[in-house]
Write an enzyme that holds these catalytic residues in place. Structure first.
Site, PDB file in Angstrom:
ATOM      1  CD  GLU A  73      18.668  -2.708  -5.543  1.00  0.00           C
ATOM      2  OE1 GLU A  73      18.846  -2.421  -6.746  1.00  0.00           O
ATOM      3  OE2 GLU A  73      17.563  -2.968  -5.067  1.00  0.00           O
ATOM      4  CE1 TYR A 119      -4.441  13.219  -2.064  1.00  0.00           C
ATOM      5  CE2 TYR A 119      -5.847  13.418  -3.998  1.00  0.00           C
ATOM      6  CZ  TYR A 119      -5.674  13.475  -2.623  1.00  0.00           C
ATOM      7  OH  TYR A 119      -6.731  13.789  -1.818  1.00  0.00           O
TER       8      TYR A 119
END
Length: 210
Positions: A73, A119
């Site tokens: 990948e 976050y």
């Protein structure tokens, strides 16, 4: 410098593996080198078994130079790097909850991970859902390249997240935040919940510009 990066890749990979963010031989990590090339984790090896001496070296043109064969990948990583000058590292996981979110019919393709926490907004921004392509299909790299300029975190449908960061730790922490936010989504899914408001998101963007 290179030896330190090799050690850090393996340390991060082993930590992710030990905590269940990736399983089997899935997932891969890369880092940009000062000369413009990259170090990448090899194909068909568990992140828990990474060895600093056994990482693939790729040159600035994306050509394999030495070491074991890079992850199959690698094109996902290169798609991010080529469209993000700020990308110093990329982490790709097949983390369970993130993959599950990518399979839900109601997932918003333009904001696959909702702004549940500060976050999530700060570390991920808007996460783009990329359509499904078979593993290894070059069209998947093209699909990531098409959105990488605006999104440093993308979610591959029925596959998993690809996250770029300014360095290895930034990419690691953002990948973890994506998985943990996906987990929260499933915990809350059958309940009414309050995501952050647009005003709260704008405030965070002003306070913590990317």
């Amino acid at each position: 410098m290179t030896s330190k990066l090799r050690e850090e890749i393996c340390k991060i990979g082993q930590s992710l593996y030990a905590r269940g963010y990736t399983a089997g031989s899935s997932g891969n990590i890369s880092v940009r080198l000062p000369d413009g090339g990259w170090l990448m984790t090899p194909t068909n090896i568990a992140m828990g078994d990474l060895d600093p001496a056994e990482l693939a070296l790729i040159d600035a043109q994306g050509r394999f130079v030495s070491g074991p064969k890079p992850t199959k990948e690698s094109f996902l990583h290169l798609a991010m790097y080529r469209h993000r000058a700020d990308a110093g590292a990329v982490v790709h996981l097949h983390s369970t909850h993130a993959v599950a979110v990518s399979m839900l019919e109601e997932t918003d393709p333009d904001a696959a991970i909702p702004p549940l926490t500060a976050y999530a907004v700060m570390k991920l921004g808007k996460v783009k859902l990329v359509p499904y392509f078979p593993p290894g299909d070059p069209a998947l790299g093209d699909a990531v390249a098409a959105v990488a300029g605006k999104h440093h975190a993308v979610l591959l449908a029925n596959h998993g997240p690809v996250v770029a960061g300014t360095d290895l730790r930034a990419a690691q922490y953002a990948s973890e935040e994506l998985e943990e936010t996906a987990k929260l989504l499933f915990i809350l899914r059958d309940r009414r919940y309050r995501a952050l408001t647009p005003d709260a998101i704008l405030d965070l963007q002003h306070r913590f510009p990317s």
